[in-house]
Design an enzyme around this catalytic site. Sequence first.
Site, mmCIF file in Angstrom:
data_model
loop_
_atom_site.group_PDB
_atom_site.id
_atom_site.type_symbol
_atom_site.label_atom_id
_atom_site.label_comp_id
_atom_site.label_asym_id
_atom_site.label_seq_id
_atom_site.Cartn_x
_atom_site.Cartn_y
_atom_site.Cartn_z
ATOM 1 N N GLY A 204 33.281 41.288 39.142
ATOM 2 C CA GLY A 204 33.992 40.502 40.139
ATOM 3 C C GLY A 204 35.250 39.892 39.551
ATOM 4 C CB CYS A 205 38.294 38.568 41.145
ATOM 5 S SG CYS A 205 37.592 37.613 42.493
ATOM 6 C CE1 TYR A 206 37.988 32.192 41.455
ATOM 7 C CE2 TYR A 206 36.342 32.897 43.036
ATOM 8 C CZ TYR A 206 37.493 32.198 42.747
ATOM 9 O OH TYR A 206 38.139 31.517 43.732
#
Lengths: 344, 344, 344, 344
Positions: free
Chosen positions: A149-151
């Site tokens: 995921g991005c985070y």
Amino acid sequence: MIKVGIVGGTGYTGVELLRLLAQHSEVEVDVITSRSEAGMRVDELYPNLRGHYPGLAYSEPDARRLGNCDAVFFATPHGVAHALAGELLEQGTRVIDLSADFRLQDADEWANWYGQPHGATELLTQAVYGLPEINRDAIRQARLIAVPGCYPTAVQLGFIPLLEQGLLDTKRLIADCKSGVTGAGRGAKVSFLLAEASESMKAYGASGHRHLPEIRQGLDRAAGSDVGLTFVPHLTPMIRGIHATLYGHLTREPEDLQALFEARYRDEPAVDVMPPGSHPETRSVRGTDICRLAVHRPGDGDTVVVLAVIDNLVKGASGQAIQNLNLMFGFDEMLGLGAAALMP
Amino acid sequence: MIKVGIVGGTGYTGVELLRLLAQHSEVEVDVITSRSEAGMRVDELYPNLRGHYPGLAYSEPDARRLGNCDAVFFATPHGVAHALAGELLEQGTRVIDLSADFRLQDADEWANWYGQPHGATELLTQAVYGLPEINRDAIRQARLIAVPGCYPTAVQLGFIPLLEQGLLDTKRLIADCKSGVTGAGRGAKVSFLLAEASESMKAYGASGHRHLPEIRQGLDRAAGSDVGLTFVPHLTPMIRGIHATLYGHLTREPEDLQALFEARYRDEPAVDVMPPGSHPETRSVRGTDICRLAVHRPGDGDTVVVLAVIDNLVKGASGQAIQNLNLMFGFDEMLGLGAAALMP
Amino acid sequence: MIKVGIVGGTGYTGVELLRLLAQHSEVEVDVITSRSEAGMRVDELYPNLRGHYPGLAYSEPDARRLGNCDAVFFATPHGVAHALAGELLEQGTRVIDLSADFRLQDADEWANWYGQPHGATELLTQAVYGLPEINRDAIRQARLIAVPGCYPTAVQLGFIPLLEQGLLDTKRLIADCKSGVTGAGRGAKVSFLLAEASESMKAYGASGHRHLPEIRQGLDRAAGSDVGLTFVPHLTPMIRGIHATLYGHLTREPEDLQALFEARYRDEPAVDVMPPGSHPETRSVRGTDICRLAVHRPGDGDTVVVLAVIDNLVKGASGQAIQNLNLMFGFDEMLGLGAAALMP
Amino acid sequence: MIKVGIVGGTGYTGVELLRLLAQHSEVEVDVITSRSEAGMRVDELYPNLRGHYPGLAYSEPDARRLGNCDAVFFATPHGVAHALAGELLEQGTRVIDLSADFRLQDADEWANWYGQPHGATELLTQAVYGLPEINRDAIRQARLIAVPGCYPTAVQLGFIPLLEQGLLDTKRLIADCKSGVTGAGRGAKVSFLLAEASESMKAYGASGHRHLPEIRQGLDRAAGSDVGLTFVPHLTPMIRGIHATLYGHLTREPEDLQALFEARYRDEPAVDVMPPGSHPETRSVRGTDICRLAVHRPGDGDTVVVLAVIDNLVKGASGQAIQNLNLMFGFDEMLGLGAAALMP
């Protein structure tokens, strides 16, 4: 030249795959699916693609046709890859899943956070977590990739050098993260209207966010033990970009922190450790697969602050997916990902 | 592989040349000058370039060193190219000037608008106006190029098909133009602060703007007679992009206007005529050398509305400059300019 | 102290009525309705109202309860006021309709543009067009007000002084208008997401927009004959504000245009004619009921350019509605509308 | 009616005083000074003030004329109030200083951070720190007020309830703060251009920022001992607003945190504790003197997260200054500060 398919091609990560792959010399996009837009040309929906994919139109998902591809990207909501990945893998197609479906090794935890049973537990053992900076060799051999995921990408890359060296009090890690609005996808929701989200800043999910278990899983691995993490994401009035500000407390006097970061990432093509005293800006990675980092130790005290920026749609999603593809097929790891960020 | 120099490399068009040339397979940037930042590495000022030009630093302008280049770009305020171009041309270096110095054929008009005498009238005869869509053959032979301004590019490309066919009342042309703030350059001016320019819209120069004579010169040429043009630019709260909304009154019943535009630009690699009923968005050309156009005839009346969008820093400046370079050196016209726009 | 009701209080014009009325010393908001949010407190939906309307919650629309109010505002989609206004008027309640329901005197034209029959033709004769600058006396006596649309307000105020004096070629009027995104309301539509609408500019409805007949009706009245108008609206990346750029061709040499505008609006509390050479910014009227105007005559030619800015939610909707209310009830015309614009 | 003066009236806090005081029924602005703009009308520089201060123009600072005022605001860079405050106080004029000149009780620390000697140490004993929530009685009696900085206001209001109860590990407080660009003032600096600061997020001063000692001084007072604070400010692409995200570790199991915050601020007119689970948005306080707070305890663990938002120009500067003035002169504390936030 390999052939790839994209399942769920109307959302932001799907179209970002198209934007990036248009520059990739070894990939041809053979199929792109969308239930809602089947029949529509991709450049009707995304005029920036006019001239790049002249004949390409969305089609209904069809496992046989996707199975003709060398690799298939899932740019879908959670649950879709669970249903389709197995069938594709059986046909010899490699699967690169940008959704959350295979990120958590613990199927029960997945079910808890996503409110439904895990739909493909039998595939979990072969799913490789696609963060090249920790898993490059496994990725090369993988047939099923869970793109981070991005985070989680930004937070892990920022904390890993410190955790691997056992420098931090692992029970009190803090990740204060700021994301542009594309992190929420292309769904039509009032709170993401320009009239609502611009000229304002707010936290969300302060009491718990779905990316938390993925981040914790990654930090546990780096630390070699269970970490305690407080993660607060914030909605920032910009289109792209994540800025992670990470706080940890030193448990012992470290060697040179700057040198530690530089050594850890010296050979990483997608990580850039900035000079001492730097404050990376999200725009410096806009449109690119780079994570820029800076490490600070305010007042020479016992708190370390790491600043990490990525483009949530590139290093935080579609770019990293292509980085994985390149590794899986033996291409140069950054093939097609070399453009400089758009700045200003 | 050719060697190029950039004079005035700290401003937005200078750094945009660097961003674009980083993807160009036939060009090496040999020199980049800046009086104010001499000695500083380009990637210190523009961290998006980290990794792309490892050793490149700004140097003091030096005609001899620049004269070793095959071509030199001027990304400077007006007046600088006047002073240096002649010397470079004598050394056999081709000059591509992004400033206004050689755009007007009439030196007196230039002096009027810029408040100083024209500094190189002897070069005017060899200066070629670098709009490939009207001047491609001359550009191929040229040694000195005046790259069109951003507003003039959008307005000319929008009006030309109609004017060439003699369809409009040439005395009452209106160009209502909206530009992002990078059109004003990188100077530190209060009115371009985010706090001042965002969340607001305003016209400027409603009574006269320096791009007016350049636009008029181009429209005169297309119309074959002197036109009457009202040009009102507006400052728009965005970084990049120009949206030109053009109004003309028909003097006779035209054939199919859509077909006229498509025919005029069929072979133009940098112009995209959109389907009937389209409304091009500036973001659809962000970072690219494309001009997208749509033509409307509201209520089938006698007014034609043309919508034209460009990225002011690319097709309106640095991209068009490279398009000229490609033509001058026999490369593919769009070499290095093929990336899809960043959207969203 | 009078009691008012608001029908349709969840949208932007409804909540803007609440924001403005919180400063109004003679008005109490007694009822606010919403089918979708009935039962919810207004400050749960709009936390900026916390502390201002402690007990106020949305309720289902109820004609009897609304009929107890001295006046009722309709901040609804078209068609709703058609259905309810008559019943309220019979109970002696005055109606101030912010929707399009009573703006057009021609019921057939209304039906054409809105795709459904006009639902209250019997009320058209008593509907007063609520533009105080042309209709103040009628408004004072009115029981049913059609509050002008946002674009129509800006365009009419800009053209009226010229048309009333017969100075323009009325067949070739052009209104190039730029609006912030709140003009589109609070509906969840993809194209108004921050990720889609920011950092970009585009025209829409270039071939015809619902505000066109309303504007034409107003300009016809001012000109005393049928005008020919080309109206192109543009979506601008900002929350609030309309910038109208108006073009007209002079048919005779006018007296001093600046003096003409100043004289026409000298006694108008909501119109501000700026000094010669000005370029009004939309932010200079943010949150206020003011229309700022400037008039230009580029190159002393025969084209006049008028620049007009308003806040679409205030002078273009809710503020103007309150201005009407003040006139109807004998209050000071600008009561509750006196705050200075938020700038920066 | 009292007469006030404003020293340094061209910057953002100066003009914000004018905007707010235009709604204040008991204050007349008698003098406003500016060396650079002396002679210019205030509404030439800030057209949003047209009609509000018809005759008011900037004048050269003149201690005698300022000394005729009942109170004088300093909206100046640091150092200016040092030079003038004493003279005004001697004439019986009260001084409300929005700059940093009297915020730190320790003159040496002041000199350290501001790089020059403290210019008015003799006044430090009578300077009252103008945070009404901790100092209301002292403010009522004060003749010299140091208005708190913007970050210090948000951080103190968020931490105080917890520190006063001794609930936190005071050695490991973290304040991750996000500010709009007006926090940097109206100076023409490249990094605050729209082209540079929008569509991006970055930290700054991660190794030390001038607001740190002021915050620490306030937190020390609340905790009753020296605290250890890590403070990282971030530049956010918006005009106004501060979002403070505060992290502390509990040293013992607290009673109900929500109830604690509500009790602490029950009688505070400028502090709004939101319901459990809330995430305050900066836009919900835009233009207002309110601080909105929410308290979270993620996963019921030992970390407390406080979210605090203010408008940096109002509760973080000019509004709080007027709140102080109101207290000093016996007016209602929120007189002139009652408008609802502009939202959307």
